[in-house]
Design a protein around this motif. Structure first.
Motif, PDB file in Angstrom:
ATOM      1  N   GLU A 102       0.829  -1.204   0.000  1.00  0.00           N
ATOM      2  CA  GLU A 102       0.000   0.000   0.000  1.00  0.00           C
ATOM      3  C   GLU A 102       0.864   1.255   0.000  1.00  0.00           C
ATOM      4  O   GLU A 102       0.566   2.232  -0.697  1.00  0.00           O
TER       5      GLU A 102
ATOM      6  N   ASN B 196      -1.428   6.522   4.679  1.00  0.00           N
ATOM      7  CA  ASN B 196      -2.064   5.266   4.268  1.00  0.00           C
ATOM      8  C   ASN B 196      -1.642   4.170   5.231  1.00  0.00           C
ATOM      9  O   ASN B 196      -0.802   3.337   4.915  1.00  0.00           O
TER      10      ASN B 196
ATOM     11  N   THR C  13      -1.210   0.856   7.423  1.00  0.00           N
ATOM     12  CA  THR C  13      -1.495  -0.562   7.231  1.00  0.00           C
ATOM     13  C   THR C  13      -2.139  -1.110   8.492  1.00  0.00           C
ATOM     14  O   THR C  13      -1.908  -0.604   9.594  1.00  0.00           O
TER      15      THR C  13
END
Length: 295
Positions: free
Chosen positions: A27, A207, A209
């Protein structure tokens, strides 16, 4: 037999160090790729405006290396623009061949001939023009990285020897983006290296995880929010193909569904409940019921 078209895919092989696997989550890698692709487009536009020749920049790949590995991968003589990022000690690096930079300067000054001597340092005038190009590129970089690069970034100087340029400690992890630059008919390669200590903490915030243990709960939530087709149906009636082929307007197909029996609520081929026919305003509707109440 027709001739086969030669493959246009990139067959370049990159060495993979199994002793130190890639440190970026998938990601996070995608977030960085999008940021550097945006920077490549912006940089291409700025080069077109400065050099006055149509320019295009593409991001080839994003990887993580120590500064020692990064410096060792560069030519011994090259242009390395060191960038001061906030107050931190490791610096960012924008690297490109000196010959490419001299051709940029040549075009900026209206020259049309090819640059002869390439492996040399810049004159004060050339260095000033290259710095102007780099100032514009840094503005594009800050715009493209957004919250991933909140600190101020400025040009600190230009070095010409990749082995002597002390941008960071040898073991410092750097996020390295490789670019292909096309200016007119001339192609060249460039790299951008940023200290991982600056990017990685912000990357986790942009972003984050999630732990693998949360996967079952996340899957349940995702399934609960996925739209599906629901139908209220009568008991199906078996009909032979010959009857279907002879159907005409006005024919009647009797349905073996008792009047008192509720309809089946089905999702695909799975019956999940029962319903009675009703209405909602001017529209036909069904009301979910307990089938035991109809017995």
């Amino acid at each position: 037999m027709s001739e086969t078209t030669p493959s246009t895919r990139d067959d370049t092989v990159y060495l993979y160090d199994f002793r130190r696997p890639t440190a970026l989550a998938r990601e996070h890698s995608r977030v960085l790729e999008l940021a550097f692709e945006t920077f490549a487009r912006q940089w291409g536009t700025q080069l077109t405006a400065n050099v006055r020749v149509f320019s295009q920049v593409e991001c080839d790949r994003v990887s993580v290396h120590t500064y020692d590995e990064y410096a060792a991968s560069l030519p011994s003589t090259t242009a390395m623009v060191l960038c001061q990022i906030g107050d931190i000690i490791p610096k960012g690096v924008i690297q490109f061949p000196t010959g490419a930079a001299l051709s940029w300067v040549n075009s900026m000054l209206g020259g049309t001939r090819e640059v002869g001597e390439t492996d040399r340092t810049f004159t004060p005038l050339e260095a000033a023009l290259v710095r102007k190009i780099m100032d514009d590129a840094i503005e594009d970089l800050r715009y493209s990285m957004g919250p991933l690069l909140p600190e101020s970034i400025t040009v600190d100087g230009i070095q010409y020897n990749s082995q002597f340029a002390q941008a960071a400690a040898t073991s410092e992890l750097m996020i390295v983006a490789a670019f292909s630059i096309r200016i007119g008919d001339v192609n060249t390669k460039a790299t951008l290296a940023l200290p991982a200590t600056v990017i990685l903490p912000k990357l986790g915030e942009a972003n984050p995880t999630l732990p693998a243990g949360d996967a079952p709960a996340l899957l349940t939530v995702q399934l609960a929010q996925t739209p599906v087709d629901v139908s209220a149906r009568f008991t199906p009636v078996p009909v032979r193909p010959g009857v279907i082929l002879r159907l005409q307007v006005g024919d009647v197909l009797p349905i073996p569904h008792p009047v008192h029996r509720p309809l089946d609520i089905a999702v695909g081929d799975h019956v999940v409940g029962a319903a009675a026919i009703g209405a909602s305003g001017s529209r036909l509707a069904v009301s979910v019921i307990n089938p035991e109440d109809q017995k």
